[in-house]
Write a protein that holds these residues in place. Structure first.
Motif, short mmCIF file in Angstrom:
data_model
loop_
_atom_site.label_atom_id
_atom_site.label_comp_id
_atom_site.label_asym_id
_atom_site.label_seq_id
_atom_site.Cartn_x
_atom_site.Cartn_y
_atom_site.Cartn_z
N MET A 9 11.93 -4.41 0.09
CA MET A 9 10.38 -5.03 0.20
C MET A 9 9.62 -3.96 0.50
O MET A 9 8.48 -4.08 0.04
N VAL A 10 9.72 -2.97 1.19
CA VAL A 10 8.59 -2.00 1.63
C VAL A 10 8.47 -0.83 1.25
O VAL A 10 7.80 0.03 1.51
N ARG A 49 -0.65 6.64 11.87
CA ARG A 49 0.49 6.23 12.25
C ARG A 49 0.69 7.57 13.19
O ARG A 49 2.02 7.52 13.68
N THR A 50 -0.27 7.95 13.79
CA THR A 50 0.06 9.18 14.75
C THR A 50 0.76 8.62 15.99
O THR A 50 2.09 9.56 16.28
N TRP A 52 5.26 5.40 4.60
CA TRP A 52 5.77 5.46 6.13
C TRP A 52 7.22 4.74 6.15
O TRP A 52 8.14 5.42 7.09
N HIS A 53 7.62 3.90 5.41
CA HIS A 53 8.80 3.37 5.30
C HIS A 53 9.92 4.25 4.54
O HIS A 53 11.01 4.15 5.05
N ARG A 54 9.58 4.75 3.87
CA ARG A 54 10.32 5.75 3.12
C ARG A 54 10.78 6.70 4.21
O ARG A 54 11.93 7.24 3.99
N ARG A 55 9.90 7.24 5.12
CA ARG A 55 10.11 8.23 6.14
C ARG A 55 10.79 7.74 7.22
O ARG A 55 11.90 8.30 7.57
N MET A 111 0.85 -1.18 0.04
CA MET A 111 -0.08 0.00 -0.10
C MET A 111 0.87 1.18 0.17
O MET A 111 2.02 1.21 0.79
N ASN A 112 0.33 2.30 -0.65
CA ASN A 112 1.09 3.44 -0.49
C ASN A 112 1.43 4.16 0.64
O ASN A 112 2.43 4.74 1.04
#
Length: 412
Positions: free
Chosen positions: A342-343, A89-90, A24-27, A18-19
């Motif tokens: 992978m994420v 994800r707060t 989230w994992h890019r951040r 999912m985008n």
């Protein structure tokens, strides 16, 4: 949950995703890399910093490893409990902000000799980990029975261990009394063998077969369930014994911990023999596990043969190197090398390209790092130690360069 050759793997580790999760994992993927890059900078600046060893230890453990544990511990908890993917994800973002504000304050307080800033930072880290522990227990209470729930029990025990060790570290920032050596041993063992090792043991249950792209051993879950009380009992015994300075009891505690590691390693080794490792991630994790067992044996010998806690602290450096560089760093780098591609989104083809970039020259990197670490532990002269230290630094940079490039490309 997706399935990979009959083995359950966390959603998102088998392909696109999912985008929201990819974003989230890019951040958050940059957080451990920032602290690892800080270690590289520290290696060049260390002649000007009297506390560089203390800084290096805390940048790796409190910075890189703890960020990875909070991010990926939450990820794997949702996966193994088959919980719904979070829509917001707060709470997790607040925990990470609090954690990193605390880590930076601890590092600044220790480096600049500003103890109360360090104590404030330790309180922030404590609050972040306590919130993480509350979140883990809430997920366990609300989850349906799950085969791999034992992984989350490891995470809970690990968080309790860190919350036990943090106050000792904060206390040592502002006091210097006769009990300091015992507190150092307590703080180091509870944090390293509790927070880090328990997390590794719990994660390896499902993660190791996933990295090898094969089925889990049939007795792996039973082994993990047996090993957890062994490891926790050994850790409690060890923690009490170093405070009281009962060397024989410390060795008994380490023996129970080593037995737990061996018990979880037996099915993992059997899987590895059936499907040999073929990547940087797999070989780095395997090497880290081997160094963990070696470090436990070396630790037991050091504690048994030291005349007292002061002597044990003076000799603890020979245990820290295999534990930190051999076990923690290699498991951390291997895990990130598998997880990040992978994420981050983009589909299977893009994930394979990212994995290939992080695997480039993997045999040279793993061999060089472990040979350099072994050579560093031998009774060699200062120039040989400088050379081996540089080789370890090169191996770290060979991971960091493609990892940063993968993150930057994913953001674009």
């Amino acid at each position: 949950m997706n399935r990979l050759r009959g083995h359950p793997v966390p959603a998102g580790l088998g392909g696109g995703g999912m985008n929201g999760r990819a974003g989230w994992h890019r951040r958050t993927g940059a957080l451990p890399l920032m602290y690892l890059a800080g270690l590289v900078a520290l290696a060049f600046a260390h002649p000007m910093l009297p506390t560089w060893r203390w800084l290096a230890i805390h940048m790796l453990l409190l910075g890189a490893a703890t960020n990875a544990i909070l991010v990926w511990g939450a990820h794997f908890t949702v996966a193994v409990l088959r919980a719904p993917a979070p829509t917001r994800r707060t709470g997790e973002a607040i925990r990470l902000i609090l954690l990193n504000a605390g880590v930076l304050a601890v590092l600044a307080g220790g480096a600049a000799d500003l103890p109360w800033i360090g104590v404030g930072g330790a309180a922030a880290v404590f609050a972040a980990v306590a919130a993480h522990l509350w979140w883990l227990t809430a997920r366990l209470r609300s989850a349906l029975p799950a085969r791999f729930a034992v992984t989350v029990h490891y995470y809970v025990a690990a968080a309790v261990a860190l919350l036990t060790g943090i106050p000792a570290g904060a206390w040592m920032l502002v006091t210097d009394d006769a009990a300091r050596s015992r507190l150092i041993l307590f703080h180091a063992h509870v944090n390293l063998l509790g927070w880090i090792m328990l997390t590794i043991l719990g994660t390896i249950l499902t993660f190791w077969p996933t990295v090898l792209r094969t089925r889990m051993a049939g007795d792996a879950v039973a082994a993990a369930r047996i090993a957890l009380p062994l490891a926790v009992s050994g850790l409690v015994l060890l923690a009490v014994a170093v405070l009281a300075w009962w060397p024989v009891v410390t060795a008994a505690g380490l023996g129970l911990i080593a037995a737990a590691v061996v018990r979880t390693a037996i099915p993992a080794v059997r899987v590895g023999l059936a499907k040999p490792p073929e990547s940087f991630a797999a070989w780095s994790i395997a090497a880290g596990a081997a160094w963990l067992l070696a470090a436990l044996g070396l630790d037991g010998w050091t504690l048994l043969t030291s005349g007292g806690p002061d002597a044990a602290v003076d000799r603890f450096g020979i245990v820290l190197l295999p534990l930190l560089a051999g076990a923690v760093a290699q498991v951390l780098l291997g895990s990130l090398a598998y997880l990040l591609p992978m994420v981050l989104g983009g589909g299977p083809a893009v994930a394979r390209e990212r994995s290939a970039a992080l695997d480039r020259n993997w045999a040279q990197r793993v061999a060089m790092a472990n040979a350099a670490l072994l050579a560093f532990l031998l009774p060699t002269g200062p120039y040989a130690r400088i050379a081996t230290s540089l080789l370890l630094l090169v191996a770290l940079c060979q991971f960091l360069a493609p990892a940063v490039r993968v993150l930057v490309q994913a953001r674009r």
